[in-house]
Design an enzyme around this catalytic site. Structure first.
Site: not given
Ligand SMILES: *Cc1c(COP(=O)(O)O)cnc(C)c1O
Length: 405
Positions: A74-75, A154, A182, A242, A330
């Site tokens: 997600a990052t 989160n 989330q 890849t 984080c």
């Molecule tokens: C965990 C989280 C992220 C980051 O996701 P990753 O896959 O760990 O990079 C971003 N946004 C929210 C709301 C999250 O809970």
């Protein structure tokens, strides 16, 4: 039998479901082909597995497979959707709107855009964590290209009115980008009903593997992005590199399970969460819920509490058999209280005292009762200690004063 410590930090990450692992294993051992290899069966098998996973991810969010781009999580998806869209539509506008309670992956991405000359509006939230829709609408101007609001928070679990925001963004001609890390697998997520244009999700937040995620990119009307990476042009040029076939298969399997089990799991988790809350709040005074408990406005597995007179960090240290977190995982390396709790307008004491409980698929009622008992007795002990220490301090201060005289 209770296995200790009890894991109740499912917003930070979730255990990989054994059924997901099972689906992944062959792609580590015998089916290790590169999905881009066109000339042999190893490549074809890998590509076929990726195609199936793409369908599973799409189905979980009401998208079509061609709208799914695989990423590292997600990052990366947050970075790609925000920087990618803002940069692509630069000639159309220079303004991005988001919320103070967003994940750092969103906030730091928009701050990076700011240093490129974009204008950024970070809106405050109400004391319950929700955005005020009139305020949001007023913040969007003729040069706004992207509105970014997370589906569910989160830390405090707050669920934003995504469909209403989608309507507003579309009526104003701005793209709607949603961090749903989330939400997917925890709530019903439908990118059509909510008029979402871009949506980020992550494997390890929904019982899949870490290091893999996806970005939904709307095709009708077509949303375009400037990619973050240059390279082989994988994923329609949006994400070169890849493909992590094993991880993608895991993400697909996790999404398929979520699609099947989400509704039942949400009910079970809400019941467990309410049980945890009740068992703590009925036995302790001075317990505050951060965020709202209103029905439908909080993630079923989320509970975030502050305890009067108790530091969150001290409580975490004392709770040795319970894995929960204080503030944002984080940023817990720093002593700054969480930006999310502070955005609710509570004082620094309450922000420092916040504890996040994240219940998940593998938590049981027995674990909930154990955690509630541990929290109750530990908070009581810490408060007694603080009172005794306060008394000692007053005594020694008095002794000093006596000596001085
Ligand atoms: C965990 C989280 C992220 C980051 O996701 P990753 O896959 O760990 O990079 C971003 N946004 C929210 C709301 C999250 O809970």
């Amino acid at each position: 039998m209770l296995r200790l410590p009890v894991y109740m930090d499912n917003h930070a990450t979730t255990a990989c479901d054994p059924r997901v692992l099972e689906a992944m294993l062959p792609f580590f051992t015998t089916q290790y082909g590169n999905a881009a290899s066109r000339n042999h069966v190893f490549g074809w098998k890998a590509e076929q597995a990726v195609t199936e996973a793409r369908e599973q991810v799409a189905r979980a969010i009401g998208a079509s497979p061609a709208e799914i781009v695989f990423t590292s999580g997600a990052t990366e998806s947050d970075n790609l959707m925000l920087k990618g869209a803002a940069r692509y539509y630069r000639d159309r506008g220079d303004h991005v709107v988001t919320l103070a309670t967003e994940h750092k992956a969103v906030l730091d991405s928009v701050h990076a855009l700011e240093s490129e000359g974009f204008r950024v509006t970070v809106l405050p939230v109400e004391p319950d964590g929700l955005v005020d829709l009139d305020r949001l609408e007023a913040a969007i101007d003729a040069r706004t290209t992207v509105v970014s609001v997370m589906w569910a928070n989160n830390e405090i679990g707050t669920i934003q009115p995504i469909a209403a925001i989608g309507r507003i963004a579309r009526s104003k001609g701005a793209l709607f980008a949603v961090d749903a890390a989330q939400a997917v697998g925890k709530l019903e997520v439908d990118v059509e009903a909510a008029q979402v244009d871009l949506l980020a999700l992550s494997g390890h937040k929904l019982y899949g593997p870490k290091g893999v995620g996806a970005l939904f990119v709307r095709r009708r009307p077509k949303v375009r992005l400037v990619p973050l990476f240059d390279g082989g042009g994988h994923e329609k040029g949006l994400r070169s590199g890849t493909l992590d076939v094993t991880g993608i298969v895991g993400l697909g399997a996790a999404c398929a399970l979520a699609t099947l089990e989400q509704a039942i799991e949400a009910e079970r988790l809400a019941t467990l969460r309410d049980r945890l809350h009740e068992r703590i709040a009925t036995r302790l005074a001075g317990v505050h819920v951060n965020g709202t408990m209103a029905r439908g406005l909080r993630l079923p597995g989320n509970l975030n509490l502050s305890f009067d007179g108790v530091e969150g960090e001290a409580l975490l240290l004392a709770l040795r058999d319970v894995a929960v977190s204080s503030g944002s995982a984080c940023s817990s390396a720093s002593i700054e209280p969480s930006h999310v709790i502070r955005a609710l307008g509570v004082g620094p004491d309450r922000a420092h005292a916040s504890i996040r409980f994240g219940l998940g698929r593998f938590n049981t009622a027995e674990e909930v009762d154990f955690v509630a008992d541990q929290v109750t007795s530990t908070v009581t002990k810490l408060r007694e200690l603080a009172t005794a220490e306060g008394g000692l301090k007053r005594e020694s201060a008095g002794a000093v004063r006596l000596r001085d005289r």
